[in-house]
Design a protein around this motif. Structure first.
Motif, PDB file in Angstrom:
ATOM      1  N   GLU A   1       0.847  -1.193   0.000  1.00  0.00           N
ATOM      2  CA  GLU A   1       0.000   0.000   0.000  1.00  0.00           C
ATOM      3  C   GLU A   1       0.880   1.240   0.000  1.00  0.00           C
ATOM      4  O   GLU A   1       1.533   1.546   0.996  1.00  0.00           O
ATOM      5  CB  GLU A   1      -0.904  -0.032   1.237  1.00  0.00           C
ATOM      6  N   ILE A   2       0.894   1.965  -1.123  1.00  0.00           N
ATOM      7  CA  ILE A   2       1.740   3.158  -1.183  1.00  0.00           C
ATOM      8  C   ILE A   2       1.010   4.386  -0.650  1.00  0.00           C
ATOM      9  O   ILE A   2       1.628   5.387  -0.306  1.00  0.00           O
ATOM     10  CB  ILE A   2       2.285   3.419  -2.599  1.00  0.00           C
ATOM     11  N   THR A   3      -0.307   4.309  -0.568  1.00  0.00           N
ATOM     12  CA  THR A   3      -1.105   5.344   0.094  1.00  0.00           C
ATOM     13  C   THR A   3      -2.447   4.754   0.498  1.00  0.00           C
ATOM     14  O   THR A   3      -2.958   3.836  -0.158  1.00  0.00           O
ATOM     15  CB  THR A   3      -1.339   6.568  -0.819  1.00  0.00           C
ATOM     16  N   ASN A   4      -3.015   5.276   1.572  1.00  0.00           N
ATOM     17  CA  ASN A   4      -4.376   4.878   1.948  1.00  0.00           C
ATOM     18  C   ASN A   4      -5.368   6.002   1.658  1.00  0.00           C
ATOM     19  O   ASN A   4      -6.522   5.953   2.080  1.00  0.00           O
ATOM     20  CB  ASN A   4      -4.452   4.460   3.419  1.00  0.00           C
ATOM     21  N   ALA A   5      -4.903   7.011   0.916  1.00  0.00           N
ATOM     22  CA  ALA A   5      -5.763   8.126   0.519  1.00  0.00           C
ATOM     23  C   ALA A   5      -6.459   7.802  -0.804  1.00  0.00           C
ATOM     24  O   ALA A   5      -5.957   7.027  -1.608  1.00  0.00           O
ATOM     25  CB  ALA A   5      -4.947   9.403   0.370  1.00  0.00           C
TER      26      ALA A   5
ATOM     27  N   LEU B   1       0.275  -2.446  -5.928  1.00  0.00           N
ATOM     28  CA  LEU B   1       0.567  -1.202  -5.204  1.00  0.00           C
ATOM     29  C   LEU B   1      -0.673  -0.611  -4.536  1.00  0.00           C
ATOM     30  O   LEU B   1      -0.874   0.602  -4.523  1.00  0.00           O
ATOM     31  CB  LEU B   1       1.195  -0.171  -6.146  1.00  0.00           C
ATOM     32  N   HIS B   2      -1.532  -1.454  -4.006  1.00  0.00           N
ATOM     33  CA  HIS B   2      -2.695  -0.927  -3.306  1.00  0.00           C
ATOM     34  C   HIS B   2      -3.142  -1.915  -2.245  1.00  0.00           C
ATOM     35  O   HIS B   2      -2.865  -3.098  -2.312  1.00  0.00           O
ATOM     36  CB  HIS B   2      -3.861  -0.694  -4.272  1.00  0.00           C
ATOM     37  N   VAL B   3      -3.795  -1.412  -1.268  1.00  0.00           N
ATOM     38  CA  VAL B   3      -4.649  -2.170  -0.359  1.00  0.00           C
ATOM     39  C   VAL B   3      -5.971  -1.397  -0.281  1.00  0.00           C
ATOM     40  O   VAL B   3      -7.008  -1.902  -0.657  1.00  0.00           O
ATOM     41  CB  VAL B   3      -4.024  -2.347   1.034  1.00  0.00           C
ATOM     42  N   LEU B   4      -5.872  -0.142   0.152  1.00  0.00           N
ATOM     43  CA  LEU B   4      -7.086   0.657   0.307  1.00  0.00           C
ATOM     44  C   LEU B   4      -7.130   1.862  -0.626  1.00  0.00           C
ATOM     45  O   LEU B   4      -8.141   2.143  -1.245  1.00  0.00           O
ATOM     46  CB  LEU B   4      -7.203   1.143   1.755  1.00  0.00           C
TER      47      LEU B   4
ATOM     48  N   CYS C   1      -3.772 -10.147   4.224  1.00  0.00           N
ATOM     49  CA  CYS C   1      -4.254 -10.059   2.847  1.00  0.00           C
ATOM     50  C   CYS C   1      -4.618  -8.620   2.517  1.00  0.00           C
ATOM     51  O   CYS C   1      -4.576  -7.732   3.362  1.00  0.00           O
ATOM     52  CB  CYS C   1      -5.464 -10.970   2.642  1.00  0.00           C
ATOM     53  N   CYS C   2      -5.053  -8.418   1.261  1.00  0.00           N
ATOM     54  CA  CYS C   2      -5.362  -7.076   0.774  1.00  0.00           C
ATOM     55  C   CYS C   2      -6.666  -6.517   1.323  1.00  0.00           C
ATOM     56  O   CYS C   2      -6.985  -5.343   1.090  1.00  0.00           O
ATOM     57  CB  CYS C   2      -5.414  -7.073  -0.749  1.00  0.00           C
ATOM     58  N   LEU C   3      -7.443  -7.310   2.060  1.00  0.00           N
ATOM     59  CA  LEU C   3      -8.699  -6.823   2.621  1.00  0.00           C
ATOM     60  C   LEU C   3      -8.575  -6.383   4.077  1.00  0.00           C
ATOM     61  O   LEU C   3      -9.509  -5.813   4.628  1.00  0.00           O
ATOM     62  CB  LEU C   3      -9.788  -7.897   2.504  1.00  0.00           C
ATOM     63  N   ASP C   4      -7.424  -6.648   4.687  1.00  0.00           N
ATOM     64  CA  ASP C   4      -7.215  -6.231   6.075  1.00  0.00           C
ATOM     65  C   ASP C   4      -6.652  -4.815   6.082  1.00  0.00           C
ATOM     66  O   ASP C   4      -5.470  -4.585   6.328  1.00  0.00           O
ATOM     67  CB  ASP C   4      -6.277  -7.207   6.784  1.00  0.00           C
TER      68      ASP C   4
END
Length: 272
Positions: free
Chosen positions: A7-11, A49-52, A215-218
């Protein structure tokens, strides 16, 4: 490990009703990105390069892509597509294996024709990277998005691909249809403590604050196994907490609290 999410940003520049409302305003530094990708490279070549958040919001994205090019990563980049016009050279990066555009993200947004023009140009452009155009919850999308989907159907032949709910329309372009999913939340009702998931076994996620999770959903790091600012990735993946969760999952036991309340894994054929 098949892939790792970083995750490079959560924005995010949108506020989609189907998305979790836990977004923030944090951005990873170039130094941390370089360090984390060195550690990831020792484990696998596939990186997301993402999660949120929306990765195209990061001001240093081009620098990150240059780093991934040099380290021979294979990148999947997922975006809402609204900022693609700011990155005309995006698909020229050799690290980019797949670009996924989540059309449903703009369902409640007003976008100009230029948004669709950008996607149309990508469809027709000669490129090595795969392009995936996602229409989640198609029946409930607004008329503008449904019309765009129908335009694609009229223009291209939809050929069922090897991936479920996926249709190929030209050499490297795919249309993906699926239902929306519910983001897991620790406050949701308990579902079960038995079953299977690809998280922990096939993938992990690294949040913008350095937390290494299942995982990518947490998105909140509820299942965090450690933090890269305190220990390196190999140490974390050799920790007793991670190994216990891994061994439990291989025995089809969901021992982590967030996993016991997650319904996304039910999409997998072998989830029970």
């Amino acid at each position: 490990m098949k892939r790792i999410y970083l995750e490079i940003t959560n924005a995010c520049n949108l506020n989609c009703p189907f998305c979790t409302n836990e977004k923030g305003q944090s951005f990873i530094s170039i130094k941390d990105f370089d360090d984390y990708t060195d550690q990831i490279k020792e484990i696998c070549d596939y990186i997301y390069l993402h999660v949120l958040g929306e990765p195209l919001l990061h001001k240093d994205l081009n620098t990150f892509l240059d780093i991934l090019d040099k380290k021979d990563f294979k990148l999947q980049l997922v975006t809402n597509g609204t900022l693609l016009n700011k990155y005309p050279d995006l698909i020229k990066h050799k690290c980019l294996r797949k670009l996924s555009i989540s059309i449903q993200a703009i369902n409640n947004q007003i976008v100009s024709d230029a948004y669709f023009d950008t996607i149309n140009n990508l469809i027709e452009e000669k490129r090595a990277a795969y392009l995936e155009i996602r229409f989640y919850d198609l029946e409930n999308l607004n008329d503008n998005l449904k019309n765009y989907y129908n335009l694609l159907k009229d223009k291209y032949h939809f050929s069922l691909s090897k991936k479920e709910n996926s249709y190929q329309i030209n050499k490297n372009t795919f249309i993906y249809l699926n239902d929306l999913f519910i983001w897991p939340n620790i406050n949701h009702e308990y579902i079960t403590d038995s079953g299977y998931c690809h998280g922990i076994i096939d993938q992990i996620a690294i949040l913008v604050n350095g937390d290494v999770t299942s995982c990518c959903l947490d998105t909140m790091g509820i299942n965090s196994f450690g933090n890269l600012k305190e220990n390196n990735l190999k140490e974390i993946l050799n920790s007793q907490k991670y190994l216990n969760a891994l061994n439990d999952l291989k025995k089809r036991r969901l021992s982590l609290p967030l996993c016991q309340k997650c319904s996304y894994r039910l999409r997998f054929h072998n989830s029970n």
